[in-house]
Design an enzyme around this catalytic site. Structure first.
Site, PDB file in Angstrom:
ATOM      1  N   LEU A 160     -79.674 -78.027  92.812  1.00 39.08           N
ATOM      2  CA  LEU A 160     -78.986 -79.283  93.095  1.00 39.08           C
ATOM      3  C   LEU A 160     -79.259 -80.190  91.909  1.00 39.08           C
ATOM      4  O   LEU A 160     -80.372 -80.204  91.397  1.00 39.08           O
ATOM      5  CB  LEU A 160     -79.542 -79.954  94.355  1.00 39.08           C
ATOM      6  CG  LEU A 160     -79.059 -79.447  95.700  1.00 39.08           C
ATOM      7  CD1 LEU A 160     -79.794 -80.177  96.823  1.00 39.08           C
ATOM      8  CD2 LEU A 160     -77.564 -79.623  95.858  1.00 39.08           C
ATOM      9  N   ASP A 161     -78.263 -80.949  91.491  1.00 40.25           N
ATOM     10  CA  ASP A 161     -78.528 -81.854  90.374  1.00 40.25           C
ATOM     11  C   ASP A 161     -79.371 -83.033  90.828  1.00 40.25           C
ATOM     12  O   ASP A 161     -79.561 -83.271  92.018  1.00 40.25           O
ATOM     13  CB  ASP A 161     -77.232 -82.278  89.668  1.00 40.25           C
ATOM     14  CG  ASP A 161     -76.298 -83.110  90.518  1.00 40.25           C
ATOM     15  OD1 ASP A 161     -76.780 -84.020  91.226  1.00 40.25           O
ATOM     16  OD2 ASP A 161     -75.088 -82.875  90.468  1.00 40.25           O
ATOM     17  N   ARG A 162     -79.879 -83.756  89.897  1.00 42.56           N
ATOM     18  CA  ARG A 162     -80.801 -84.858  90.120  1.00 42.56           C
ATOM     19  C   ARG A 162     -80.250 -85.912  91.065  1.00 42.56           C
ATOM     20  O   ARG A 162     -81.005 -86.535  91.804  1.00 42.56           O
ATOM     21  CB  ARG A 162     -81.129 -85.472  88.767  1.00 42.56           C
ATOM     22  CG  ARG A 162     -81.959 -86.715  88.810  1.00 42.56           C
ATOM     23  CD  ARG A 162     -82.112 -87.314  87.443  1.00 42.56           C
ATOM     24  NE  ARG A 162     -83.143 -87.042  86.573  1.00 42.56           N
ATOM     25  CZ  ARG A 162     -84.453 -86.823  86.755  1.00 42.56           C
ATOM     26  NH1 ARG A 162     -84.935 -86.733  87.753  1.00 42.56           N
ATOM     27  NH2 ARG A 162     -85.329 -86.655  85.908  1.00 42.56           N
ATOM     28  N   SER A 218     -78.254 -85.492  93.614  1.00 47.74           N
ATOM     29  CA  SER A 218     -77.847 -84.925  94.897  1.00 47.74           C
ATOM     30  C   SER A 218     -79.057 -84.733  95.796  1.00 47.74           C
ATOM     31  O   SER A 218     -80.197 -84.756  95.336  1.00 47.74           O
ATOM     32  CB  SER A 218     -77.161 -83.572  94.674  1.00 47.74           C
ATOM     33  OG  SER A 218     -76.030 -83.721  93.850  1.00 47.74           O
TER      34      SER A 218
END
Length: 177
Positions: free
Chosen positions: A32-34, A36
């Site tokens: 998951l990106d930062r 999210s």
């Protein structure tokens, strides 16, 4: 899931929980990106990771996404059908521009204020920042992105920063796909 202040590294943030595993080496399945939040699966079995990430058998991932401004019905239909985005492969740094695979995109029924909307995405594809780029392609900005499920495993009532073992039928998540 993680607190915002912990998001420098999931594995660093959960180091105390990992100690409770008695030294078992675990790694995340996907990412998951930062910006999210939500469910991230961890495993000590490479076969589970391979099964969940294999392009031919990718597990569906469910996301709840707040966007602004509110997309038109045509925008929602376009995202579901596939929109052209550019992504960069993290390992090779090669950029690819191509349409996203068809997916399910539907309104979640809740207004999130200030002319926005909440959408539910169900993807089998997993390109870097894909949902954010899909929304951008139709003129919307993602203000919140939360992963609710990977395959049959749901985040449910798990607290932010929480961790639990898979149980029962969830254990077959990597084998059923």
């Amino acid at each position: 899931t993680m607190e915002a202040a912990q998001r420098s590294s999931m594995l660093f943030a959960l180091q105390d929980e990992f100690k409770a595993l008695g030294g078992t080496r675990v790694f995340p399945v996907g990412r998951l990106d930062r910006d999210s939040s939500g469910l991230v699966l961890l495993t000590d079995d490479g076969r589970v990771s391979e099964a969940l990430l294999d392009p031919a058998r990718k597990a569906p991932k469910v996301y709840e996404v707040d966007v602004a401004p509110r997309p038109s019905d045509g925008d929602v239909t376009a995202m579901a059908a596939g929109v052209v985005i550019s992504t960069t492969q993290q390992r090779t740094m090669e950029t690819t521009t191509s349409p996203t695979l068809p997916c399910r995109v539907e309104r979640d029924g809740g207004w999130r204020g200030h002319g926005g909307d909440t959408l539910r995405f169900v993807l089998r594809e997993g390109r870097n920042r894909q949902i954010r780029k899909m929304c951008e392609a139709v003129g919307c900005e993602v203000t919140r992105l939360h992963r609710l499920a990977v395959g049959s495993v749901e985040v449910g009532e798990l607290e932010v920063g929480g961790m639990r073992r898979l149980e029962g039928s969830e254990l077959a998540v990597g084998c059923r796909i």
